[in-house]
Design an enzyme around this catalytic site. Structure first.
Site, short mmCIF file in Angstrom:
data_model
loop_
_atom_site.label_atom_id
_atom_site.label_comp_id
_atom_site.label_asym_id
_atom_site.label_seq_id
_atom_site.Cartn_x
_atom_site.Cartn_y
_atom_site.Cartn_z
CD GLU A 125 -2.81 -1.24 -0.05
OE1 GLU A 125 -3.06 -0.18 -0.67
OE2 GLU A 125 -3.21 -2.35 -0.43
CG ASP A 188 2.20 -7.28 -5.73
OD1 ASP A 188 1.77 -6.87 -4.63
OD2 ASP A 188 1.58 -8.08 -6.46
#
Length: 280
Positions: A125, A188
């Site tokens: 995040e 990611d």
């Protein structure tokens, strides 16, 4: 075609090209400074915090903010303040808004079995914030709608009507149909590096992906929000393992996988009042 109309078509083509109605991002929308992003995030978070069932337990918030800020300190060179919130929902999900405001659902915390798994979620995040994915998407949406508006103004000499405005919105959304998954993959990728630099074992996020993959088979409703926007967990496991293999220091033996402080935190979250039944 008249000369005047030809000129209008050329002008329109140039604007559409520059504004990126399906092309380059954020060429026409004004640049958003870091200061503006922080203010925008503060405004959004105030609105969101009035709508979501947030957990206000101070020990819980202290833990998740300490963990998140440890990662943000090595991830975001801008030095903006990060704030982390726990949503009292058993649905597995987490999201970030501009300016360093990150929300993680209770359901995701409770299904993380070690600290590195939660650190992986927060790193991901934080990656969205650092890469300014929300800002870029907002600018693309503005550009798409601006470009269509210019088409009407230049070619037709008027603004789009109500039904046409709705079509503009649908068209803009269609342009970004694949954007979110690309942003998820980028988050990611950078998240693995953040984990290592913050001292966490990136295998934790692989473990969490595998857990969620298993949950999709057993409890699909609890992870449907997660899978609606993220690439498949099978793909993410493979990609993350490849990233770990290429990241310097990612297999060092001193990286943190778990600590007792996480288990204490997780137990405390589990002991709090149950999540509301509306499953937001």
């Amino acid at each position: 075609m008249s000369l005047a109309l030809t000129r209008r078509v050329r002008q329109t083509a140039m604007v559409v090209c520059l504004c990126g109605a399906g092309g380059a991002a954020a060429a026409c929308a004004p640049a958003v400074t870091t200061q503006q992003e922080v203010q925008l995030g503060a405004d959004y978070s105030r609105q969101i915090n009035q709508q979501l069932p947030l957990i206000n337990d101070q020990a819980t918030l202290q833990y998740v903010n300490n963990l998140g800020r440890r990662i943000a300190a090595v991830a975001d060179p801008r030095g903006i303040p990060y704030n982390f919130y726990v949503v009292n929902s058993d649905v597995v999900n987490a999201f970030a808004i501009p300016g360093g405001h990150i929300y993680v659902n209770r359901g995701l915390i409770e299904r993380s079995t070690n600290e590195a798994q939660l650190a992986g979620v927060l790193s991901h995040e934080i990656g969205h914030v650092v890469q300014r994915h929300s800002i870029t998407q907002m600018q693309r949406a503005q550009n798409a709608n601006t470009a269509i508006g210019v088409v009407y103004g230049v070619l037709l000499g008027r603004n789009p009507g109500g039904l046409e405005q709705a079509a503009v919105q649908v068209g803009g959304n269609a342009i970004f149909a694949g954007y979110t998954r690309d942003a998820e993959r980028e988050a990611d990728a950078v998240g693995v590096g953040y984990m290592v630099r913050a001292g966490y074992n990136p295998q934790g996020i692989v473990q969490l992906f595998q857990t969620l993959q298993s949950m999709q088979q057993r409890q699909p409703s609890s992870v449907e929000q997660w899978f609606a926007t993220h690439p498949s967990e099978q793909e993410r496991v493979a990609n993350t393992q490849a990233l770990i293999a290429r990241t310097a220091g990612a297999t060092a033996s001193n990286l943190i996988l778990d600590r007792q402080s996480f288990q204490t935190f997780r137990s405390r979250v589990q002991s709090l009042r149950p999540a509301p039944s509306d499953r937001r």
